[in-house]
Write a protein that holds these residues in place. Structure first.
Motif, PDB file in Angstrom:
ATOM      1  N   GLY A 229       1.090  -1.032  -0.092  1.00 22.59           N
ATOM      2  CA  GLY A 229      -0.141   0.047   0.030  1.00 22.59           C
ATOM      3  C   GLY A 229       0.736   1.138   0.180  1.00 22.59           C
ATOM      4  O   GLY A 229       0.362   2.246  -0.488  1.00 22.59           O
ATOM      5  N   LEU A 230       1.479   1.285   1.042  1.00 20.74           N
ATOM      6  CA  LEU A 230       3.150   2.380   0.552  1.00 20.74           C
ATOM      7  C   LEU A 230       3.656   2.735  -0.188  1.00 20.74           C
ATOM      8  O   LEU A 230       4.249   3.795  -0.948  1.00 20.74           O
ATOM      9  N   ALA A 231       3.786   1.268  -0.995  1.00 17.86           N
ATOM     10  CA  ALA A 231       5.045   1.504  -2.086  1.00 17.86           C
ATOM     11  C   ALA A 231       4.368   2.157  -3.526  1.00 17.86           C
ATOM     12  O   ALA A 231       4.709   2.538  -4.136  1.00 17.86           O
ATOM     13  N   THR A 232       2.839   2.132  -3.394  1.00 23.99           N
ATOM     14  CA  THR A 232       2.135   1.987  -4.904  1.00 23.99           C
ATOM     15  C   THR A 232       2.365   3.708  -4.717  1.00 23.99           C
ATOM     16  O   THR A 232       2.613   4.068  -6.193  1.00 23.99           O
ATOM     17  N   PRO A 233       2.237   4.217  -3.781  1.00 16.95           N
ATOM     18  CA  PRO A 233       2.072   5.169  -3.936  1.00 16.95           C
ATOM     19  C   PRO A 233       3.269   6.512  -4.571  1.00 16.95           C
ATOM     20  O   PRO A 233       3.726   7.215  -5.018  1.00 16.95           O
TER      21      PRO A 233
END
Lengths: 595, 439
Positions: A229-233
């Protein structure tokens, strides 16, 4: 995750009759074995290229940026081109690990590890260029917002170049954490499989004491999801900010709003091309064709096709809006009639041919599944994406707003040397990685074996029972019987009706083992068969015969099929005469009595 | 069908009101424009305050040819104001018509993406999506008719006198000319509706099929449609929206509109799914499916914000007179809804849908959905209104009636589309996987 059911129409992702243990063995092999000759050859070439590049870097730093081909008009060229190229390549890794994880794509499991490794190594290469370009790399910490006492000036927060510093360092650290988290169970696998105490020590430390308890797995999955979830943005933001470098400040007065999403799509496009380049070779060299299958290659080609399509539309948009705007300066930018016919026409057409035209061939399924062609297309895209950045920077700069300062760029041997050096460095890192890291996320691949493995698909579709199929001869002494049991026992998985061994065995596990034994030596059917007199076998008395009957053994035929494993089981259950059956060779006697 | 009937009643009630209101506004525009003009000059000047530079926005807008402020003579100015007033009912109808059309279109795109990607979770929702796309045919034809007949009310480049004086517009006439523009519009509509027709046909054929042929056809058509759509969506955005201010341009613009289209569509799919499940028509849809839809609502909301910010940031940063007027006008004259929209479309979905448990609670998803839809209606409103009516906007009976009329028509068509066949598809190769779907 979801259940093991998978639509039969889906092609298997793990080929061959693979068991869980096979995966551990296949993935561990390159690390536990010795490097072959081709590895050493490629490694030496990469090392030489790296050392050559290192020499060029030392020469640049000790002499000055003047050794590059830059001039007053084109103040940055190869360095920034290479920087963006490498950052872009770095995008596929996190996309595969994070975005495809969120989309629950099972095929990511076989390729995410190497793609993430590639990401990290590519970002390392990318990071070199701005640092070298500083001229005095030992003052690189001046890019950080630190007090003036350190000798630096307060940084300019209005500049996208500064945002890059934050974006890329954040990206590198999150990618590293993500990569390492996934590696924990795999390092532990190597730790448990290696025989060398040194490796045991090292991989023990690397795996952070992974124990494989349910709690470990639960935390592991939670962390993976949060990191995804953090890496996607982050993936989006990094190349968005890189695009801002050019969208705001290449040529004053020119900018294009499509750059952020278009750069992200382009980065994924180039990143997947690089993943293809690496994995097509790697699967061959370390014998992983059963894990990185033609289906994986086709899926990656489809991603290339999609992102390539988005990039194509972006190019067309750029070209069209450039004309539509009615602004004469737009005719000097990289996607315009002026660029196509100007002095850099070859760079323009290289971009169009490599990125737009050649990938179109992947629309044909036959070519998409052709390994050689895929490899060629991947290389072409790598070149094309390098030209895209070169065009954006050099073509746009070469004809800026002041006609008197128009100029061309001529790279020197140092420019080329540094670039070649980073390619060498990249391959040095990747080759070392391929020898010391589990190149496939074996823990994750195991999680899809039952749903997507060719063997399990076959078993399920033939209507057989899955019970016991996970056992392996090398890890469990009953495995041989396990596979037989599943073959003969498909319809009725409950215990054999001829067994009345409640007095002898107390656990379900034992009962299952008896079932497995009977599956191998055959069951006794009172309706059609008559019981033989087992007392005729030397060493079997009335009491023992009764016990054998309780276990469901009534005939010479059954006894004659017994082997060491069955004897051991008998010894376990009927512990009256350890080793007797083997010594007296019951099976041989029964064979004689049968005739 | 009950919903459809209610919609029909709504629809019939609102038709006359649109027409009445339209004529009323047209009749009274003379009174309106004088007061409207005064108001616009008295408004608090937001841009100037922020920049600490008095008269900045006035100057910037005066530079912009699209806004017509260069006509300093009173008579010409009045004419321009009159023109903008006349454009208002057209704009109101267009905003509402496009809003519902884009929902059907976006649903079609989402459906095509799901088929082309061979998604395993969504086939249980295919009939719901097909039902929503039932609105595409009437919706897209109405939109096309509106843009054709609005003519110069929307598109200054169709005014030959204006083009004759303007060298930039003359250069653009190779693209911005009425016949070519009309042909393009017809091509879009035919292409989209053809896909919808064949997709539905093959999807229904799958129910009785014994082989995979209809499935393979559907897959193929979906891929072709997506390739067609990715191009026509861009040109559609330029043709119908960007050319309202023919001097202004932004390369990201078309994708920005796409973000709005897709997020609204997914939201409507979620709302329709929840309502049908509530009346017991979709027992085979579980809360994991809802969870995934809500994830897409969340994800596309963030995506929309990303594109909004990308476009805004770059235009603001570059501050080029030709481009920046687009935002100055919107910030100046539409301040509360311009910034309100960002809160509605970004902050609310983030806050409401962040928690994974909430994404499984149907009423939570519906609340988030309604908020998102309101936000994206405002988004379309802000795409159109400032370009056509300039500062003389309001949200009055016309806008509300147009909204109600198209809502009614939408519900009617969607209801009809849903009621025709069983909501449970059969024989889709991924159906069992989808029914087992549990996350």
């Amino acid at each position: 995750m979801s259940s093991h059911y998978e639509a039969p129409i889906r092609e298997p992702l793990i080929l061959g009759e693979k068991s869980y243990h096979d995966i551990s063995v296949d993935v561990g092999a390159p690390i536990l074995g010795k490097a072959n000759k081709s590895w050493w050859i490629v490694f030496s070439i990469a090392l030489i290229a790296f050392l050559w590049g290192l020499g060029c870097i030392v020469y640049t730093v000790s002499t000055g940026i003047g050794v590059w081909g830059l001039n007053k008009t084109i103040g940055w060229a190869w360095d920034i081109t290479n920087f963006v190229w490498w950052v872009g390549i770095g995008h596929a890794g996190t996309l595969i690990s994070a975005v495809l994880l969120l989309f629950r794509q099972k095929w990511r499991m076989a390729i995410n590890r190497s793609a993430e490794a590639m990401t990290i190594f590519a970002v390392v290469q990318a990071g070199l260029f701005p640092i070298i370009h500083m001229g005095r790399p030992w003052l690189a910490y001046w890019v950080l917002p630190i007090p003036n006492q350190f000798g630096s000036l307060w940084v300019n927060f209005n500049s996208p170049l500064l945002w890059d510093v934050f974006a890329i360092s954040t990206y590198l650290s999150v990618s590293l954490v993500f990569w390492w988290t996934g590696l924990l169970p795999d390092f532990a696998m190597i730790r448990d499989r290696t025989k060398s105490p040194f490796q045991q020590k090292i991989y023990g430390i690397l795996s952070f004491g992974w124990s494989g308890r349910a709690k470990d797995w639960q935390r592991f999955e939670e962390v993976s999801l949060v990191l995804a979830g953090l890496a996607t943005p982050l993936v989006l933001s990094v190349h968005t900010i890189v695009s801002f470098d050019f969208a705001t400040s290449v040529v004053p007065g020119w900018h294009s709003t499509i750059f952020p999403p278009y750069f992200v799509a382009g980065a994924i496009f180039s990143g997947f091309a690089m993943v293809q380049t690496l994995l097509l070779v790697m699967r061959k060299v370390v014998n992983l064709e059963n894990y990185i299958t033609i289906v994986h290659i086709e899926f990656m080609n489809k991603v290339i096709l999609l992102t390539g399509g988005i990039v194509t539309v972006a190019y067309l948009t750029e070209y069209f809006i450039g004309w539509y705007s009615g602004v004469p300066y737009e005719n000097y930018t990289y996607l315009s009639f002026g660029a196509a016919t100007g002095p850099y026409w070859w760079a323009f057409w290289a971009l169009i041919i490599c990125n737009l035209i050649v990938p179109l061939t992947l629309w044909v399924k036959k070519w998409r599944r052709n390994i050689v062609w895929t490899f060629i297309v991947a290389l072409v895209i790598n070149i094309g994406m390098w030209f895209e950045r070169f065009d954006i920077i050099v073509i746009c700069l070469s004809k800026d707003r002041l006609a008197s300062s128009w100029s061309m760029f001529q790279p020197t041997f140092v420019d080329i040397g540094v670039f070649v050096g980073t390619i060498g460095f990249f391959f040095v890192l990747f080759l070392l990685y391929a020898r010391t890291f589990p190149v496939i996320a074996q823990a994750e691949v195991k999680s899809i074996l039952k749903s997507s493995g060719a063997r399990y698909k076959r078993i399920r579709e033939s209507g057989e029972d899955l019970a016991g199929t996970a056992a392996d001869a090398r890890t469990s002494k009953y495995a041989e019987r396990t596979s037989l049991a599943s073959a003969s026992n498909a319809a009725d998985t409950y215990h054999q009706s001829t067994v009345h061994a409640d007095a002898l065995v107390d656990t379900e596990a034992k009962k299952s083992e008896i079932d497995l034994m009977l599956a191998k030596i055959g069951t006794y059917d009172p309706a059609t068969q008559t019981a033989d007199d087992l007392k005729k076998i030397s060493g079997v008395g009335p009491v023992l015969e009764q016990k054998l009957h309780q276990l469901g053994i009534y005939t010479y035929d059954q006894v004659s099929k017994m082997t060491k494993t069955e004897y051991d089981l008998l010894d376990e259950i009927i512990d009256a005469f350890p080793g007797r059956a083997e010594r007296d060779d019951w099976a041989g006697q029964a064979q004689n009595l049968k005739q | 069908m009950v919903l459809g009937l209610i919609g029909l009643v709504f629809g019939f009630l609102s038709v006359p009101s649109t027409v009445e209101e339209a004529s009323e506004i047209l009749a009274s525009h003379e009174e309106h424009h004088s007061s409207g003009e005064e108001a616009s000059h008295e408004e608090a000047n937001f841009v100037d305050e922020v920049r600490q530079e008095h008269g900045y926005s006035e100057h910037a807008m005066a530079q912009d040819k699209d806004l017509g402020h260069d006509a300093h003579e009173d008579g010409e100015h009045m004419e321009h104001v009159l023109h903008q007033m006349q454009a208002k009912p057209w704009s109101a109808a267009f905003v509402a018509a496009f809003f519902f059309m884009m929902i059907a279109l976006g649903t079609l795109v989402f459906y095509a993406i799901q088929t082309a990607a061979q998604a395993g979770w969504s086939p249980v929702l295919f009939r719901v999506m097909e039902g929503i796309t039932n609105y595409l045919l009437p919706g897209s034809v109405i939109v096309l008719l509106i843009v054709i007949f609005a003519g110069e009310h929307f598109y200054p480049w169709q005014n030959h006198e204006l083009v004759a004086e303007d060298s930039i517009l003359q250069e653009k006439s190779g693209y911005l000319n009425f016949p070519f523009w009309l042909i393009r519009g017809i091509i879009y509509i035919i292409g989209w509706n053809l896909y919808r027709h064949f997709a539905r046909k093959n999807s229904l054929a799958m129910d009785d099929a014994e082989d995979l042929k209809p499935y393979k056809n559907l897959f193929k058509y979906s891929v072709y449609f997506l390739a067609f759509f990715i191009v026509t969506e861009s040109t559609m955005a330029w043709d119908w929206f960007m050319s309202m201010t023919p001097h202004w341009y932004s390369t990201l613009f078309a994708w920005y509109i796409f973000a709005s289209i897709i997020v609204s569509a997914v939201t409507v799919i979620a709302i329709v799914t929840v309502s049908l499940k509530a009346i017991g028509k979709l027992d085979f849809v579980n809360d994991s499916h809802l969870h995934d839809l809500a994830k897409f609502m969340f994800g596309f909301s963030v995506f929309w914000t990303y594109l909004w910010f990308g476009q805004f940031m770059l235009i603001w940063y570059a501050n080029i007179p030709e481009e920046v007027t687009y935002f100055i006008l919107r910030i100046q004259e539409y301040n509360p809804i311009f910034f309100g929209m960002i809160i509605i479309n970004f902050v609310f979905p983030i806050v409401i849908l962040m928690n994974s448990d909430f994404k499984r609670v149907s009423w939570f998803v519906v609340i988030a959905g309604v908020i998102i839809l309101v936000g994206h209606y405002i988004d379309i409103f802000l795409l159109v209104m400032p370009s056509t009516v300039g500062p003389y906007w309001s949200f009055g009976i016309t806008e509300f009636a147009a909204l109600l009329f198209f809502l009614g028509l939408f519900i009617l068509m969607v209801g009809m589309g849903l009621a025709k066949v069983s909501l449970r598809p059969k024989n889709n190769p991924f159906l069992v996987e989808s029914e087992h779907f549990h996350y």
